[in-house]
Design a protein around this motif. Sequence first.
Motif, mmCIF file in Angstrom:
data_model
loop_
_atom_site.group_PDB
_atom_site.id
_atom_site.type_symbol
_atom_site.label_atom_id
_atom_site.label_comp_id
_atom_site.label_asym_id
_atom_site.label_seq_id
_atom_site.Cartn_x
_atom_site.Cartn_y
_atom_site.Cartn_z
ATOM 1 N N LEU A 63 0.868 -0.977 0.027
ATOM 2 C CA LEU A 63 0.140 -0.090 0.161
ATOM 3 C C LEU A 63 0.758 1.307 -0.104
ATOM 4 O O LEU A 63 2.044 1.208 0.449
ATOM 5 N N LEU A 64 0.244 2.553 -0.212
ATOM 6 C CA LEU A 64 1.125 3.794 -0.232
ATOM 7 C C LEU A 64 0.840 4.459 1.190
ATOM 8 O O LEU A 64 -0.459 4.436 1.561
ATOM 9 N N PRO A 65 1.768 4.802 1.860
ATOM 10 C CA PRO A 65 1.822 5.261 3.156
ATOM 11 C C PRO A 65 1.348 6.806 2.939
ATOM 12 O O PRO A 65 1.881 7.624 2.611
ATOM 13 N N VAL A 66 0.304 6.930 3.726
ATOM 14 C CA VAL A 66 -0.317 8.364 3.516
ATOM 15 C C VAL A 66 0.504 9.220 4.422
ATOM 16 O O VAL A 66 0.488 10.640 4.000
ATOM 17 N N PRO A 67 1.064 9.123 5.371
ATOM 18 C CA PRO A 67 1.959 10.065 5.914
ATOM 19 C C PRO A 67 3.111 10.624 5.044
ATOM 20 O O PRO A 67 3.670 11.756 5.014
ATOM 21 N N LEU A 68 3.312 9.741 3.972
ATOM 22 C CA LEU A 68 4.656 10.101 3.140
ATOM 23 C C LEU A 68 4.040 10.978 2.164
ATOM 24 O O LEU A 68 5.114 11.646 1.441
#
Length: 280
Positions: A63-68
């Motif tokens: 998945l894509l890390p939302v904090p990044l």
Amino acid sequence: MTKLGAVFIPQLPPERLKSFAVAADQSGLDELWLWEDCFLESGIAAAGPALAWTKEIQVGVGLLPVPLRNVALTAMETATLHRLFPGRVHIAVGHGVQSWMGQVGARAASPLTLLRESLHALRALLRGEPVTVSGNYVTLDNVKLDWPPAEPPAIWAGGLGPKTLALCAEAADGIILSGGTTPAQTRAVREMAGDLPIVVYIHGASGPDAAARLERERVGWGYDSLAERCATGDADEFAASLRRWADAGATSLIVQPTPDDPDQEGFLNFLGTHVKARLG
């Protein structure tokens, strides 16, 4: 019908992706999943060429890390992929590994709040709506995509803890379960998730050295046992192992190869040519 796929694990160098993706496509596998792990490989940068190199297989980033990531950028990239390759893209978001997020100065005090705000904003942007929001983490001022997807795409989410999984069931269109998830844990998520599709990553290996490679995976991931956490054996045994997750409610079984498999492409052919037919 339960779908079968594989992960291109980012422990392999990016230049291996083309042969891996082409082999997965030609073998008849349904899905190829990519990870955006720090500090290995970008999920979106890998997804574009993987889609271009292949013809039929669906490609997911999970998945894509939302904090990044800024949510507007994720929406732009997701929309672009869906317009270029309609019907073949899956995008999932999540917390990211908190220690990695700390390394880049992006660790959130409330990862759940950040994920909830990101999911709501991302889905609205991909519906082509103008979005104005001032949340704890997500701030958008009349942001609207010029080129949204023709149809609003499904957005997946994943995580480990019960609160995160409950949020995924509430706010996402599908759920990602990490490697090491047992069939019993999958069944519990299915009971919570209703009719949502569920992808589960499953450690897998075949061949004469499979046991030794899986043992190295067990040690590396810190499992006390690989029982109920992996699939192995010949095609019949492998399919029977995978069926435990299908029976528990997973809709996509995504095999996670060992990084030291000496023949990654051969393993994909084994999965697509021999195991898939036995899953039924």
